[in-house]
Enzyme design. Structure first.
Site, mmCIF file in Angstrom:
data_model
loop_
_atom_site.group_PDB
_atom_site.id
_atom_site.type_symbol
_atom_site.label_atom_id
_atom_site.label_comp_id
_atom_site.label_asym_id
_atom_site.label_seq_id
_atom_site.Cartn_x
_atom_site.Cartn_y
_atom_site.Cartn_z
ATOM 1 N N CYS A 191 0.806 -1.216 0.000
ATOM 2 C CA CYS A 191 0.000 0.000 0.000
ATOM 3 C C CYS A 191 0.844 1.274 0.000
ATOM 4 O O CYS A 191 1.145 1.843 1.050
ATOM 5 C CB CYS A 191 -0.965 0.035 1.179
ATOM 6 S SG CYS A 191 -2.151 1.399 1.038
ATOM 7 N N CYS A 367 -6.370 2.377 -3.805
ATOM 8 C CA CYS A 367 -5.739 2.921 -2.603
ATOM 9 C C CYS A 367 -6.643 4.014 -2.036
ATOM 10 O O CYS A 367 -6.655 5.136 -2.550
ATOM 11 C CB CYS A 367 -4.365 3.484 -2.931
ATOM 12 S SG CYS A 367 -3.454 4.036 -1.459
#
Length: 441
Positions: A191, A367
């Site tokens: 991430c 995201c």
């Protein structure tokens, strides 16, 4: 593989007694499985759940040493004081399919030419097909002085259950007029937006508490974010909030006694030392040695070398990969795993039936860029060069929205626990088509 071979393989194992979730590897030692899943993260659990019921009891095995499974995307909110660590974890046993055998240890080595793996106990397992989903390991040890610095106040990291609670404490105890540093390492990471998310939450908390703060983001990257549409939106946010951005800066040392962080400028090789009152560290990451050091399976970077569209290994046709450990050139997120899980269903299912894989992964990943305790920019994109937005909703997703935060904080965890790890959630592609009247983008 022909159906006859499938039946012959099954006959070799059908009389063996399996005990699901065994704590003893010896009762499964030297066994053969139709499908071996290495790793019990989102990709491993999802894959095992998809195929265990189809193949039958004892035909699928999962290798995973940990007994607690964490929904790691929630740790941004845990570090921000918005969720508890307990809310982010579930017993591994509750997530794995009951039909599967569970080996609670690590893989010591892979032998792909022999269709086998060796466990740390020395036991060897063989397989017809294998899915590698070992994820990434955190390398805090690669930053000089950091492990000692974690023993002091103000140094924290949302990437580990050991240190995430220190983030909330660092925000709470931050001194008026102090320096808050946030880092992004010089390796691929889980991430890529997470190092920024906690920065925005912290800035908002300082501001609402009436505390002045010098906030600095030190990133090894040459851009603020890899997709221009969202990068442009984030640049506006950091400018509005007075956050100082330092690109091509890589953290190499922490000096806890003097409370200083040392960065190397990756282009000029200059060393820059900055004082801190709060230091949030995103560590370097790599694949586990059993994979990364295996030249037969991994590419030069240590990632499982798979075709980016089919997820099938480029050399071994009976091996597939999913998630963070693969060479697929997309951001490493749970959303990417969901998109890849649908490809796994089609392609692994095809080869199990003796057919060629036809499904192609488009690189979808997401995201949710949390920008505060109530706002979020929902970034969705593919793996084109450069990456392009691949958005679900017919709105401008680069805009900060309360609705996107609510989805991140409350809807996505439910999709994860009851959809992704159970093998049901394959990403929002179907909703994207509905919202956009049949168009793919």
């Amino acid at each position: 593989m022909k159906a006859v071979k499938f039946l012959n393989t099954v006959s070799k194992t059908e009389n063996i007694s399996f005990r699901a979730f065994s704590v003893s590897s010896q009762c499964h030692a030297d066994k053969h499985f139709r499908l071996l899943v290495v790793g019990g993260g989102a990709g491993g659990c999802g894959t095992a759940s998809k195929f265990a019921s189809k193949l039958g009891k004892g035909k699928v095995a999962v290798i995973e040493p940990t007994t607690t499974h964490y929904y790691q995307p929630m740790w941004t909110l845990v570090g921000g004081g918005l969720k508890t660590l307990e809310q982010s974890g579930r017993p591994m046993e509750s997530l794995l399919p009951k039909e599967a055998a569970w080996f609670k240890e690590k893989v010591q080595s892979f032998q792909p030419d022999e269709n086998s793996v060796t466990l740390e106990s020395g036991d060897k397992l063989t397989y017809d097909y294998m899915v590698v989903a070992v994820g990434l390991q955190l390398r805090y040890d690669k930053i000089k002085g950091l492990l000692d610095a974690f023993e002091t106040p103000g140094v924290c990291s949302n990437y580990s259950d050991k240190y995430v609670l220190k983030t909330a404490a660092a925000i709470k105890n931050f001194p008026n007029g102090g320096n808050a540093l946030f880092t992004f390492p010089n390796t691929p990471i889980k991430c890529a937006g997470a190092p920024q998310k906690i920065m925005y939450i912290s800035e908002e908390a300082f501001r609402e508490a009436g505390k002045k703060a010098n906030i600095e983001f030190h990133s090894s990257l040459a851009v603020l974010f890899g997709v221009k549409k969202y990068a442009d939106a984030l640049w506006k946010i950091v400018e509005q909030r007075g956050i100082n951005i330092n690109l091509r800066h890589n953290l190499i040392e922490v000096k806890p006694d003097s409370k200083e962080a040392v960065f190397e400028h990756l282009d000029t090789k200059e060393l820059i030392t900055r004082p801190y009152d709060m230091l949030h560290v995103t560590p370097p990451m790599n694949t586990p040695p059993a994979l990364g050091e295996n030249k037969q399976l991994a590419n030069e970077g240590g990632f499982l070398d798979v075709d980016k569209e089919t997820l099938r290994h480029v050399k071994y046709p009976n091996i597939f990969g999913i998630g963070d450990c693969t060479s697929v050139p997309t951001a490493k997120t749970a959303a990417a795993v969901a998109g890849q899980l649908g490809i796994m269903r089609h392609n692994l299912g095809a080869v199990l039936a003796g057919k060629d894989p036809q499904a192609k992964y488009d690189g979808y990943t997401s995201c949710p860029l949390v920008t505060g305790r109530k706002t979020c920019v929902l970034a969705e994109f593919d793996f084109q060069a450069p990456p392009q937005p691949l958005e679900t909703f017919p709105i401008n997703q680069a805009k900060e929205r309360v609705t996107m935060y609510m989805m991140k904080a409350h809807v996505m965890p439910q999709l994860y626990w009851y959809g992704l790890v159970k093998g049901w959630w394959e990403g929002p592609a179907i909703f994207r088509k509905l919202f956009r009247f049949g168009f793919s983008k």
